[in-house]
Motif scaffolding. Structure first.
Motif, PDB file in Angstrom:
ATOM      1  N   LYS A 105       0.794  -1.421  -0.162  1.00 16.72           N
ATOM      2  CA  LYS A 105       0.040   0.132  -0.007  1.00 16.72           C
ATOM      3  C   LYS A 105       0.897   1.234  -0.080  1.00 16.72           C
ATOM      4  O   LYS A 105       2.045   1.294   0.567  1.00 16.72           O
ATOM      5  N   ASN A 106       0.289   2.249  -0.675  1.00 13.25           N
ATOM      6  CA  ASN A 106       0.766   3.658  -0.648  1.00 13.25           C
ATOM      7  C   ASN A 106       0.170   4.505   0.552  1.00 13.25           C
ATOM      8  O   ASN A 106      -0.624   5.080   0.521  1.00 13.25           O
ATOM      9  N   ARG A 107       0.712   4.366   1.835  1.00 11.06           N
ATOM     10  CA  ARG A 107       0.242   4.854   2.849  1.00 11.06           C
ATOM     11  C   ARG A 107       0.149   6.579   2.815  1.00 11.06           C
ATOM     12  O   ARG A 107      -0.487   7.316   3.452  1.00 11.06           O
ATOM     13  N   ARG A 108       1.356   6.957   2.528  1.00 12.56           N
ATOM     14  CA  ARG A 108       1.214   8.492   2.075  1.00 12.56           C
ATOM     15  C   ARG A 108       0.181   9.059   1.169  1.00 12.56           C
ATOM     16  O   ARG A 108      -0.321  10.083   1.458  1.00 12.56           O
ATOM     17  N   ALA A 109      -0.427   8.165   0.327  1.00 14.92           N
ATOM     18  CA  ALA A 109      -1.491   8.665  -0.522  1.00 14.92           C
ATOM     19  C   ALA A 109      -2.956   8.851   0.209  1.00 14.92           C
ATOM     20  O   ALA A 109      -3.497   9.896  -0.191  1.00 14.92           O
ATOM     21  N   GLU A 110      -3.063   7.991   1.161  1.00 16.93           N
ATOM     22  CA  GLU A 110      -4.338   8.157   1.813  1.00 16.93           C
ATOM     23  C   GLU A 110      -4.272   9.417   2.850  1.00 16.93           C
ATOM     24  O   GLU A 110      -5.329   9.968   3.441  1.00 16.93           O
ATOM     25  N   HIS A 111      -2.903   9.559   3.329  1.00 15.38           N
ATOM     26  CA  HIS A 111      -2.859  10.509   4.191  1.00 15.38           C
ATOM     27  C   HIS A 111      -2.596  11.870   3.692  1.00 15.38           C
ATOM     28  O   HIS A 111      -3.252  12.958   4.064  1.00 15.38           O
ATOM     29  N   ASP A 112      -2.301  11.933   2.378  1.00 15.86           N
ATOM     30  CA  ASP A 112      -2.159  13.150   1.572  1.00 15.86           C
ATOM     31  C   ASP A 112      -3.232  13.615   0.628  1.00 15.86           C
ATOM     32  O   ASP A 112      -3.109  14.659   0.278  1.00 15.86           O
ATOM     33  N   TYR A 113      -4.105  12.752   0.347  1.00 23.74           N
ATOM     34  CA  TYR A 113      -5.082  12.786  -0.743  1.00 23.74           C
ATOM     35  C   TYR A 113      -6.397  12.454  -0.339  1.00 23.74           C
ATOM     36  O   TYR A 113      -6.469  11.544   0.330  1.00 23.74           O
ATOM     37  N   PHE A 114      -7.463  13.020  -1.036  1.00 28.86           N
ATOM     38  CA  PHE A 114      -8.687  12.585  -0.981  1.00 28.86           C
ATOM     39  C   PHE A 114      -8.986  11.804  -2.278  1.00 28.86           C
ATOM     40  O   PHE A 114      -8.648  12.315  -3.405  1.00 28.86           O
ATOM     41  N   VAL A 115      -9.238  10.537  -2.178  1.00 31.59           N
ATOM     42  CA  VAL A 115      -9.590   9.467  -3.296  1.00 31.59           C
ATOM     43  C   VAL A 115     -10.802   9.815  -4.029  1.00 31.59           C
ATOM     44  O   VAL A 115     -11.927   9.598  -3.288  1.00 31.59           O
ATOM     45  N   VAL A 116     -10.923  10.501  -5.225  1.00 32.10           N
ATOM     46  CA  VAL A 116     -12.206  10.672  -5.972  1.00 32.10           C
ATOM     47  C   VAL A 116     -12.658   9.604  -6.729  1.00 32.10           C
ATOM     48  O   VAL A 116     -13.757   9.458  -6.678  1.00 32.10           O
ATOM     49  N   ASP A 117     -11.646   8.589  -7.161  1.00 30.59           N
ATOM     50  CA  ASP A 117     -12.249   7.638  -8.297  1.00 30.59           C
ATOM     51  C   ASP A 117     -11.000   6.629  -8.086  1.00 30.59           C
ATOM     52  O   ASP A 117      -9.791   6.926  -7.960  1.00 30.59           O
ATOM     53  N   ARG A 118     -11.276   5.443  -8.553  1.00 29.47           N
ATOM     54  CA  ARG A 118     -10.324   4.336  -8.707  1.00 29.47           C
ATOM     55  C   ARG A 118     -10.209   3.413  -9.642  1.00 29.47           C
ATOM     56  O   ARG A 118     -11.338   3.336 -10.419  1.00 29.47           O
ATOM     57  N   LEU A 119      -9.139   3.067 -10.242  1.00 30.45           N
ATOM     58  CA  LEU A 119      -9.075   2.030 -11.097  1.00 30.45           C
ATOM     59  C   LEU A 119      -8.105   1.062 -11.168  1.00 30.45           C
ATOM     60  O   LEU A 119      -7.247   1.063 -10.194  1.00 30.45           O
ATOM     61  N   THR A 120      -8.106  -0.073 -11.432  1.00 34.65           N
ATOM     62  CA  THR A 120      -7.138  -1.145 -11.290  1.00 34.65           C
ATOM     63  C   THR A 120      -6.372  -1.488 -12.926  1.00 34.65           C
ATOM     64  O   THR A 120      -7.216  -1.281 -13.917  1.00 34.65           O
ATOM     65  N   ALA A 121      -5.039  -1.299 -12.838  1.00 31.89           N
ATOM     66  CA  ALA A 121      -4.417  -1.389 -14.200  1.00 31.89           C
ATOM     67  C   ALA A 121      -3.293  -2.131 -14.098  1.00 31.89           C
ATOM     68  O   ALA A 121      -2.577  -2.747 -12.933  1.00 31.89           O
ATOM     69  N   GLY A 122      -3.029  -2.949 -15.310  1.00 30.03           N
ATOM     70  CA  GLY A 122      -1.938  -3.852 -15.425  1.00 30.03           C
ATOM     71  C   GLY A 122      -0.572  -3.036 -15.479  1.00 30.03           C
ATOM     72  O   GLY A 122      -0.876  -1.972 -15.882  1.00 30.03           O
ATOM     73  N   ILE A 123       0.835  -3.764 -15.362  1.00 29.04           N
ATOM     74  CA  ILE A 123       2.043  -3.119 -15.420  1.00 29.04           C
ATOM     75  C   ILE A 123       2.772  -3.806 -16.388  1.00 29.04           C
ATOM     76  O   ILE A 123       2.646  -4.916 -16.514  1.00 29.04           O
TER      77      ILE A 123
END
Length: 160
Positions: free
Chosen positions: A16-34
């Motif tokens: 998990k990217n813990r800093r993301a939940e601390h620094d941002y409000f998540v408006v929308d989500r997607l799952t992508a391959g790499i």
């Protein structure tokens, strides 16, 4: 480790990217391959990945993740990969266009939230369209989290 339908073992990787939940409000989500090269998947299966300070951007109609750290594979030979290179994300053209238009408005950015291995053994990245939090928003989020923890502690302590 859990078994999959084809008898192979699936790695139980969930970074998990813990800093993301601390620094941002998540408006929308997607799952992508790499798109990975060489020994990168082996390093990911070993859990040697960092999502700190990563972000996504659109270039030439393709979405890329920048600054994702994938450690060097210890048992790799001459075919080693770069630790922090731009990696292409696999999304539909429609999704990429929609998110590209959304990020043109000020305050929105695309941030990787979680990296995991799916049941087929492929690396997947959950990305979020995020709006930055202000300092007082961060304090408010911490207060809410503390309150939830306190309620859990109290309810678990009492036996009915």
């Amino acid at each position: 480790m859990s078994n999959t339908k084809n008898g192979k073992k699936a790695a139980n990787i969930n970074i998990k990217n813990r800093r993301a939940e601390h620094d941002y409000f998540v408006v929308d989500r997607l799952t992508a391959g790499i798109v990975l090269t060489g020994t990168e998947i082996k390093s990911i299966r070993a859990g040697r990945v960092g999502l700190v300070d990563t972000f996504c951007f659109v270039r030439d109609g393709e979405m890329w993740v920048k600054n994702m750290y994938v450690a060097e594979y210890a048992f790799g030979s001459f075919n080693r990969h770069e630790l922090r290179r731009d990696r292409k994300l696999l999304l539909n053209r429609r999704e990429i266009r929609r998110w590209e238009n959304d990020t043109k408005s000020p305050g929105l950015t695309i941030v990787p939230l979680r990296l995991y291995i799916d049941e087929n053994g492929r690396a997947k990245l959950d990305i979020g369209l995020c709006r930055g939090k202000r300092e007082y928003d961060k304090r408010e989020t911490l207060k809410e989290k503390e309150g939830r923890r306190e309620i859990e502690r109290i309810t678990k302590g009492h036996k009915y």
